[in-house]
Design a protein around this motif. Structure first.
Motif, short mmCIF file in Angstrom:
data_model
loop_
_atom_site.label_atom_id
_atom_site.label_comp_id
_atom_site.label_asym_id
_atom_site.label_seq_id
_atom_site.Cartn_x
_atom_site.Cartn_y
_atom_site.Cartn_z
N ARG A 29 1.00 -1.33 0.01
CA ARG A 29 -0.01 -0.12 -0.04
C ARG A 29 0.82 1.37 0.01
O ARG A 29 0.76 2.18 -0.84
CB ARG A 29 -0.82 0.16 1.22
N SER A 31 4.11 1.54 -0.84
CA SER A 31 4.86 1.64 -2.19
C SER A 31 4.02 2.29 -3.24
O SER A 31 4.29 3.32 -3.84
CB SER A 31 5.12 0.28 -2.70
N PHE A 32 2.80 1.94 -3.52
CA PHE A 32 1.91 2.37 -4.29
C PHE A 32 1.68 4.04 -3.93
O PHE A 32 1.95 4.90 -4.90
CB PHE A 32 0.39 1.75 -4.34
N ASP A 33 1.17 4.21 -2.74
CA ASP A 33 0.89 5.47 -2.32
C ASP A 33 2.18 6.51 -2.39
O ASP A 33 2.17 7.73 -3.04
CB ASP A 33 0.43 5.78 -0.87
N PHE A 36 2.49 7.14 -6.23
CA PHE A 36 1.36 8.16 -6.94
C PHE A 36 1.91 9.60 -6.49
O PHE A 36 1.65 10.44 -7.20
CB PHE A 36 0.21 7.70 -6.15
N SER A 45 -3.98 6.16 -9.03
CA SER A 45 -4.29 4.83 -9.66
C SER A 45 -2.80 4.48 -10.62
O SER A 45 -2.33 5.32 -11.05
CB SER A 45 -5.29 5.07 -10.58
N LEU A 46 -2.44 3.26 -10.21
CA LEU A 46 -1.52 2.76 -11.10
C LEU A 46 -1.31 2.99 -12.72
O LEU A 46 -0.42 3.33 -13.46
CB LEU A 46 -1.10 1.44 -11.05
N LYS A 54 5.94 2.93 -13.13
CA LYS A 54 5.63 1.53 -13.09
C LYS A 54 6.66 0.65 -12.72
O LYS A 54 6.55 -0.38 -12.00
CB LYS A 54 4.82 1.18 -14.25
N VAL A 57 7.85 1.19 -9.00
CA VAL A 57 6.89 0.51 -8.13
C VAL A 57 7.64 -0.68 -7.51
O VAL A 57 7.66 -0.88 -6.21
CB VAL A 57 5.55 0.13 -8.52
N MET A 92 2.78 -6.51 -11.49
CA MET A 92 1.38 -6.14 -11.55
C MET A 92 0.60 -7.20 -11.50
O MET A 92 -0.66 -7.01 -11.29
CB MET A 92 1.13 -5.28 -12.72
N ASP A 115 -4.80 -3.54 -7.05
CA ASP A 115 -5.26 -2.18 -6.23
C ASP A 115 -6.79 -2.32 -6.55
O ASP A 115 -7.89 -1.66 -5.68
CB ASP A 115 -4.83 -0.99 -6.62
N ASN A 164 -7.98 1.24 -1.82
CA ASN A 164 -7.59 2.69 -2.34
C ASN A 164 -9.00 3.51 -2.57
O ASN A 164 -9.50 3.18 -3.37
CB ASN A 164 -7.03 2.25 -3.68
#
Lengths: 295, 295
Positions: A29, A31-33, A36, A45-46, A54, A57, A92, A115, A164
């Motif tokens: 979570r 890492s994504f945030d 972003f 959103s990815l 990408k 990530v 992914m 996600d 998310n």
């Protein structure tokens, strides 16, 4: 089936870690945030990331997993886990991990998450040549074949990834919130106007506000939305007691929850006294009217 | 020389921004520090980054510059600057910017920095085909030729980038601080034992500690280093007054400065009373002895 003591040791080590699955979920979570970078970019959103981002990530997941579990760097591979060299592999999608030449025969910690479905999976596999497809990409990396996927020792499969919120909002509410011509404060007001009875994390407020001071924007939203009867509850003061009385979830520090209330004469479960008046949750049929000023 | 009103408008806009050069410097420093991710990885140098991370530095610079100057996204290029489409281009060295096909003929904001020299440069140029080398890399990107470099409208050239303290330490002190078998607290103690009379930013403490709570590690270092006569001054309480009396720089919030002191009978400039005793800066010839307990 042949024995693989190295694999067993690494799997055993991870399984012994307290809250292992939750910690992988947190690492992914975050890492994504972080990629972003919602506070600066408003992205959630990815799909909104560039190709470079990408790819990055995977690097961020590798770094945060290492820090989360306090792993040492390996000599040949990314990590040392219970004395075993382990390479971190992100994709992914499940099965999409690309194994480079130098990791053939090595233990790979394969991580993936979705996600949209709010799930993640983590497994360990020894990437022996016979477990890899024969086709290579331009970097000479190969994916696991069916045998490789069968050999995966899953640490967690389709575990729960923290939702998310912005990604999962219906498009109508999302565009009402992220409407670009609003100010940061205007967007935060919209967030608490449109999303009720649902915990809203600090990260979401920062992405919507695109500003440093999320908590300040929330305090101001409280004033702006009072005439509409909207309460914004945090973790402080009377807020947990109010949330409980109204039957709402209790926000932890750094998160909030909004809900519309209306005056009621009925005292008891589901109602709470604030500023000498009695309040209950409003439903759609209740007319819009002011809520309490201070709570 | 032909007129280029678009270039003039974009250059004019940047030159009108308050503290423009300083804000570019901050954006670049932050980009490096965020990609190092020192708190999680202990890294402090671009040389320690992977290829993916080195590429991602350019993305981070693009994002932070946009946020710092409140720029809107362009339709074709990265930014809209005074109504002009502008592409952000990062390179580790001046002249290294790679111009993709789609940016030929467009305005490019060319950014570079040298963390070893603590300098950065930013310029705007219209990347006309005649200003680009004929040779292309595998992505069909081209570098500026001599004419392109001459056409660059520099917004700042060799401006001052905030110093990367760990990168600039001599190798001996650096390895004494980052010695891997020490605990995070042990490394922070070493930092304040080895680096005196120099402002130490929070980011450096986090990289050395590899932990969340930098300020707590600093407070504990204060206790651990008291027997050695080492003061660690922050921004709070009496600290600015002490720093001033001793002739040291005054740390801003989120930064610190250490120095060794010794008791003195001489009252006056360069000395300060703490806990009923009089103290001055120690020099190498002063024996090691305890400093004040609370200050």
């Amino acid at each position: 089936m042949t024995e693989d003591r190295g694999l067993d040791r690494a799997v055993g080590w991870f399984r012994q870690q307290p809250n292992m699955a939750e910690r992988f979920a947190i690492a992914i979570r975050r890492s994504f945030d972080e990629v972003f970078d919602g506070q600066r970019t408003g992205r959630y959103s990815l799909d909104q990331l560039s190709k470079v981002e990408k790819t990055y990530v995977g690097t961020k997941v590798e770094i945060i997993v290492q820090a989360e579990f306090g792993l040492r760097r390996g000599h040949r591979m990314d990590y040392l886990v219970a004395g075993e060299e382990v390479d971190a592999k992100w994709s992914m999608r499940s099965g999409g991990w690309m194994i480079p030449m130098e990791a053939v025969g090595e233990l790979c910690l394969c991580i993936t998450a979705d996600d949209a479905k709010s799930t993640f999976s983590v497994g360990l596999v020894r990437a022996q040549s016979g477990r890899l497809r024969s086709s290579r990409n331009q970097d000479k990396k190969r994916r696991l074949n069916d045998e490789g996927m069968s050999a995966m020792a899953w640490l967690e499969r389709d575990g729960l990834l923290a939702e998310n919120l912005l990604l999962h909002l219906d498009a109508e509410r999302r565009s009402a919130i992220l409407y670009y011509s609003l100010s940061g404060q205007g967007r935060v007001n919209q967030l608490f106007r449109k999303v009720h009875a649902q915990i809203i994390q600090r990260e979401v407020v920062l992405t919507v506000a695109q500003q440093d001071d999320g908590p300040k924007r929330v305090r101001d939203a409280r004033k702006h939305l009072q005439p509409e009867g909207i309460l914004i509850l945090g973790h402080q003061g009377n807020h947990p007691r109010i949330a409980e009385a109204l039957g709402l979830a209790t926000p932890a520090k750094g998160s909030w929850l909004a809900s519309r209330v209306t005056e009621t004469t009925r005292i008891g479960p589901g109602s709470i006294e604030i500023e000498g008046k009695n309040w209950r949750l409003a439903d759609r049929s209740d007319p819009v009217g002011p809520g309490p000023h201070s709570y």
